[in-house]
Design an enzyme around this catalytic site. Structure first.
Site, PDB file in Angstrom:
ATOM      1  N   ASP A  33      34.826  -2.869  -8.873  1.00  0.00           N
ATOM      2  CA  ASP A  33      35.094  -1.434  -8.924  1.00  0.00           C
ATOM      3  C   ASP A  33      34.187  -0.687  -7.947  1.00  0.00           C
ATOM      4  OD1 ASP A  33      35.752   1.146  -9.540  1.00  0.00           O
ATOM      5  OD2 ASP A  33      34.894   1.125 -11.554  1.00  0.00           O
ATOM      6  N   ASP A  45      38.289   4.241  -4.815  1.00  0.00           N
ATOM      7  CA  ASP A  45      37.985   3.768  -6.164  1.00  0.00           C
ATOM      8  C   ASP A  45      38.951   2.657  -6.549  1.00  0.00           C
ATOM      9  OD1 ASP A  45      37.249   3.474  -8.812  1.00  0.00           O
ATOM     10  OD2 ASP A  45      38.229   5.311  -9.488  1.00  0.00           O
TER      11      ASP A  45
END
Length: 421
Positions: A302, A114
């Protein structure tokens, strides 16, 4: 480099599939092998993993055959601090999971890399049983190197409202070929239902650019500890549309994963960036003659967000000009939907300040069918409430090869082969 290794791995798999198993006799804990009247006791090392490419190179040398230069370079890279970890698509690209080893010996878990957070946490033997469910966990007691960071705790809340919390440890992480000792690993004693209801994920591995981890007292992030050990201060992401053939690499750029003879186009991060946030200057909807330009747009790359999220005006522009029958459904949270049987969605082009244009194919922009209405589809582009920046999640990242340059405080993108059949 990696493409050659994939061929070698395939050849090894084929060889193993054709081989016939020869049963061996096990006398207790001793393997007795007769050789010229000498008895040898062999003890298996459970931590040993054979190096297939190295064995192949040794075999070629033994018989006087030439060792390909690509293999020589690959083996040299293996001795350096570089690593590759697969990125497997889960449930229609809802997320991409990678195998990381925790502790000594490594206990491998499926985690979500992440780039939108910095904490590295997993479900563990400390997690409440009703929270962990039947998923694999990091059994802290089985690691020879795990050490509790006393009087340290953590709690993280993500943008979607999910949250987790627990205790802090230091232990070894195994990321591909890389071993990172004494890394800060957060043990989730509990987590919100929005996280635990996901049965596929065993934890989250944060890789944000400079965001501090959510530990108290403050502990260094894993990325800040990992970067000095890498052969080059970079990592890359190649997420593949509806495929588990993608990968992350650490310490090097795998040029075989982007289009041959193309340049990686870099954009500097915004000033004082903590996320992988950068500026972009233009947007274009396929089939339209007009580019929309601005020098104020920024976005965060992201990998932990499934969708492409932009300001309401831009999202409306895409659906209103390019998607017949599209609706902004305020009754279900403002989701943009459209008839599944309608024409193919248009491409979405994003222009960078350096002049390079990323093209997200229309097929990628179609995310899913609505669960309560099979005739209605949900788009991969949706509205983001914070108008000063957007989120370039997996819908965008599946269309590009992304280089996260920690040392250069910049992010790079390149075209890559896309399966559009």
């Amino acid at each position: 480099m990696v493409s050659l290794l994939r061929l070698i791995a395939a050849a090894i798999c084929l060889t193993l599939s054709l081989a016939h198993a020869i049963p061996a006799r096990n006398y207790g804990n001793r393997w007795n092998i007769a050789r010229r009247s000498v008895s040898l006791d062999l003890t298996r090392n459970p931590d040993y993993a054979p190096n297939g490419p190295a064995a192949y190179a040794r075999a070629l040398k033994k018989w006087g055959a030439e060792v390909p230069s690509e293999l020589v370079h690959s083996l040299a890279a293996m001795k350096a601090n570089v690593g590759e970890v697969g990125a497997a698509s889960i449930r229609g690209d809802r997320e991409f999971l990678s195998r990381v080893g925790y502790g000594t010996p490594p206990q491998y878990l499926d985690v979500d890399f992440d780039t939108g957070s910095s904490d590295v946490w997993v479900y563990t033997s400390e997690t409440r049983k009703h929270v962990a469910g039947g998923r694999p966990v990091w059994v802290i007691e089985d690691s020879k190197t795990a050490k509790r960071v006393h009087n340290a705790t953590w709690m993280i809340a993500y943008g979607d409202g999910s949250h987790a919390w627990g205790n802090v440890y230091k232990d070894t992480l195994s990321i591909g070929n890389i071993t990172l000792p004494a890394a800060v690993i957060e043990s989730a004693t509990s987590a919100s239902l929005s996280l635990t209801n996901d049965p596929d994920i065993d934890g989250i591995f944060g890789l944000a650019y400079g965001l501090p981890s959510q530990t108290e007292p403050q502990q260094p992030s894993v990325l800040s500890a990992l970067t000095p050990l890498l052969s080059a201060p970079v990592f890359t992401a190649d997420l593949q549309y509806h495929s588990s053939c993608g990968a992350y690499t650490f310490g090097y750029i795998d040029h075989a994963r982007h289009t041959a003879n193309t340049t990686i186009h870099y954009t500097p991060l915004v000033a004082d960036a903590t996320f992988w946030q950068f500026g972009y200057t233009g947007l274009h909807v396929g089939g339209q003659n007009v580019w929309y330009l601005s020098e104020r747009w920024t976005a965060i790359a992201d990998t932990g967000t499934t969708l492409l999220l932009l300001g309401a005006d831009v999202v409306e522009l895409y659906y209103a000009t390019g998607v017949p029958g599209a609706r902004h459904n305020t009754s279900i949270g403002g989701i943009w939907t459209y008839p599944c049987a309608g024409p193919a969605l248009p491409d979405f082009e994003i222009g960078m300040a350096n002049g390079w244009v990323a093209t997200v194919p229309g097929r990628f922009m179609n995310y899913s069918v609505m669960p309560d209405d099979p005739a209605t589809c949900m788009g991969g582009l949706q509205t983001f409430g914070l108008a000063d920046f957007g989120i370039f999640g997996d819908i965008f990242l599946k269309a590009v090869y992304a280089v996260f340059d920690v040392g250069g405080a910049r992010i790079g993108f390149a075209d890559k082969p896309l399966d559009l059949e």
